[in-house]
Design a protein around this motif. Structure first.
Motif, PDB file in Angstrom:
ATOM      1  N   ALA A  39       9.329  13.125  -6.933  1.00  8.50           N
ATOM      2  CA  ALA A  39       9.662  12.771  -8.334  1.00  8.50           C
ATOM      3  C   ALA A  39       9.547  14.453  -8.346  1.00  8.50           C
ATOM      4  CB  ALA A  39       8.496  12.044  -9.861  1.00  8.50           C
ATOM      5  N   ASN A  40      10.305  14.873  -9.509  1.00  6.69           N
ATOM      6  CA  ASN A  40       9.980  16.542 -10.045  1.00  6.69           C
ATOM      7  C   ASN A  40       9.450  17.069 -11.231  1.00  6.69           C
ATOM      8  OD1 ASN A  40      10.822  17.976  -7.567  1.00  6.69           O
ATOM      9  ND2 ASN A  40      12.195  16.928  -7.561  1.00  6.69           N
ATOM     10  N   GLN A  41       8.277  17.931 -11.874  1.00  6.34           N
ATOM     11  CA  GLN A  41       7.990  17.966 -12.709  1.00  6.34           C
ATOM     12  C   GLN A  41       8.578  19.408 -13.075  1.00  6.34           C
ATOM     13  OE1 GLN A  41       4.202  17.504 -14.635  1.00  6.34           O
ATOM     14  NE2 GLN A  41       5.874  17.440 -17.187  1.00  6.34           N
ATOM     15  N   ASN A  42       9.651  19.874 -14.138  1.00  3.66           N
ATOM     16  CA  ASN A  42       9.545  21.241 -14.894  1.00  3.66           C
ATOM     17  C   ASN A  42       8.744  21.457 -15.964  1.00  3.66           C
ATOM     18  OD1 ASN A  42      10.950  22.312 -11.987  1.00  3.66           O
ATOM     19  ND2 ASN A  42      12.951  21.200 -12.855  1.00  3.66           N
ATOM     20  N   ALA A  43       7.769  22.623 -16.031  1.00  2.00           N
ATOM     21  CA  ALA A  43       7.405  22.673 -17.457  1.00  2.00           C
ATOM     22  C   ALA A  43       8.263  23.132 -17.887  1.00  2.00           C
ATOM     23  CB  ALA A  43       5.994  24.157 -17.183  1.00  2.00           C
TER      24      ALA A  43
ATOM     25  N   PRO B  28       0.270  -1.246  -0.216  1.00  2.00           N
ATOM     26  CA  PRO B  28      -0.319   0.199   0.420  1.00  2.00           C
ATOM     27  C   PRO B  28       1.171   1.376   0.117  1.00  2.00           C
ATOM     28  CG  PRO B  28       0.128  -1.403   2.426  1.00  2.00           C
ATOM     29  CD  PRO B  28       0.568  -2.096   1.141  1.00  2.00           C
ATOM     30  N   PHE B  29      -0.194   2.332  -0.694  1.00  2.82           N
ATOM     31  CA  PHE B  29       1.670   3.551  -1.209  1.00  2.82           C
ATOM     32  C   PHE B  29       0.394   4.764  -1.055  1.00  2.82           C
ATOM     33  CE2 PHE B  29       0.645   2.463  -5.384  1.00  2.82           C
ATOM     34  CZ  PHE B  29       0.470   3.559  -6.028  1.00  2.82           C
ATOM     35  N   SER B  30       0.682   6.230  -0.405  1.00  2.00           N
ATOM     36  CA  SER B  30      -0.329   7.105  -1.351  1.00  2.00           C
ATOM     37  C   SER B  30       0.702   8.054  -2.008  1.00  2.00           C
ATOM     38  CB  SER B  30      -0.068   7.745   0.638  1.00  2.00           C
ATOM     39  OG  SER B  30       1.156   8.292   1.088  1.00  2.00           O
ATOM     40  N   LEU B  31       0.392   8.997  -2.410  1.00  6.85           N
ATOM     41  CA  LEU B  31       0.609   9.218  -3.916  1.00  6.85           C
ATOM     42  C   LEU B  31       0.300  11.032  -4.105  1.00  6.85           C
ATOM     43  CD1 LEU B  31       2.570   9.787  -6.590  1.00  6.85           C
ATOM     44  CD2 LEU B  31       0.212   8.541  -8.242  1.00  6.85           C
ATOM     45  N   VAL B  32       0.515  11.749  -3.627  1.00  2.56           N
ATOM     46  CA  VAL B  32       0.332  13.382  -3.116  1.00  2.56           C
ATOM     47  C   VAL B  32       1.203  14.057  -4.442  1.00  2.56           C
ATOM     48  CG1 VAL B  32       0.304  14.735  -1.733  1.00  2.56           C
ATOM     49  CG2 VAL B  32       0.186  12.909  -0.871  1.00  2.56           C
ATOM     50  N   PHE B  33       0.164  14.947  -4.781  1.00  4.25           N
ATOM     51  CA  PHE B  33       0.534  15.787  -6.309  1.00  4.25           C
ATOM     52  C   PHE B  33       1.398  17.238  -5.282  1.00  4.25           C
ATOM     53  CE2 PHE B  33      -0.255  12.438  -8.156  1.00  4.25           C
ATOM     54  CZ  PHE B  33       0.321  11.493  -9.174  1.00  4.25           C
ATOM     55  N   GLN B  34       1.819  18.102  -5.375  1.00  5.79           N
ATOM     56  CA  GLN B  34       2.376  19.042  -4.700  1.00  5.79           C
ATOM     57  C   GLN B  34       2.543  20.479  -6.479  1.00  5.79           C
ATOM     58  OE1 GLN B  34       5.154  19.276  -1.908  1.00  5.79           O
ATOM     59  NE2 GLN B  34       3.679  18.658  -0.138  1.00  5.79           N
ATOM     60  N   LYS B  35       1.691  21.803  -6.147  1.00  3.60           N
ATOM     61  CA  LYS B  35       2.080  22.534  -7.413  1.00  3.60           C
ATOM     62  C   LYS B  35       2.903  23.939  -6.682  1.00  3.60           C
ATOM     63  CE  LYS B  35       0.695  23.802 -11.680  1.00  3.60           C
ATOM     64  NZ  LYS B  35       1.378  23.855 -12.075  1.00  3.60           N
ATOM     65  N   ASP B  36       3.949  23.286  -6.514  1.00  2.78           N
ATOM     66  CA  ASP B  36       4.530  24.545  -5.763  1.00  2.78           C
ATOM     67  C   ASP B  36       4.675  25.643  -6.840  1.00  2.78           C
ATOM     68  OD1 ASP B  36       5.544  22.903  -4.458  1.00  2.78           O
ATOM     69  OD2 ASP B  36       7.004  21.909  -5.267  1.00  2.78           O
ATOM     70  N   SER B  37       4.631  26.272  -7.875  1.00  6.31           N
ATOM     71  CA  SER B  37       4.480  27.130  -8.705  1.00  6.31           C
ATOM     72  C   SER B  37       3.593  26.648  -9.989  1.00  6.31           C
ATOM     73  CB  SER B  37       6.563  28.029  -9.673  1.00  6.31           C
ATOM     74  OG  SER B  37       6.713  27.023  -9.970  1.00  6.31           O
TER      75      SER B  37
END
Length: 71
Positions: free
Chosen positions: A65-69, A12-21
């Motif tokens: 994991a980080n995603q930069n547009a 079992p896991f949790s997955l959270v997305f954070q929009k920092d900017s």
């Protein structure tokens, strides 16, 4: 698969997305489970006794994991 023993497990896991900017989003996955070391043949002979080394082994996982547009 550990030491030649393959057993089904639930992870079992949790997955959270954070929009920092507006151009940066971070995903954080965290998980925790307990495996029984003796189920996988870890600990034989004198090491099979659980009074010295417990049968339960805590496994914790943290992935970020980080995603930069593109600009």
């Amino acid at each position: 698969n550990i030491r030649g023993s393959t057993l089904p497990i639930e992870f079992p896991f949790s997955l959270v997305f954070q929009k920092d900017s507006p151009s940066h989003t971070k995903a954080i996955m965290q998980a925790e489970l307990v495996l029984k070391r003796l189920d996988f043949g870890l600990g034989q002979g004198e090491w099979q006794v659980t009074t010295t080394i417990a049968d339960d082994v805590m496994v914790r996982l943290y992935v970020e994991a980080n995603q930069n547009a593109a600009r």
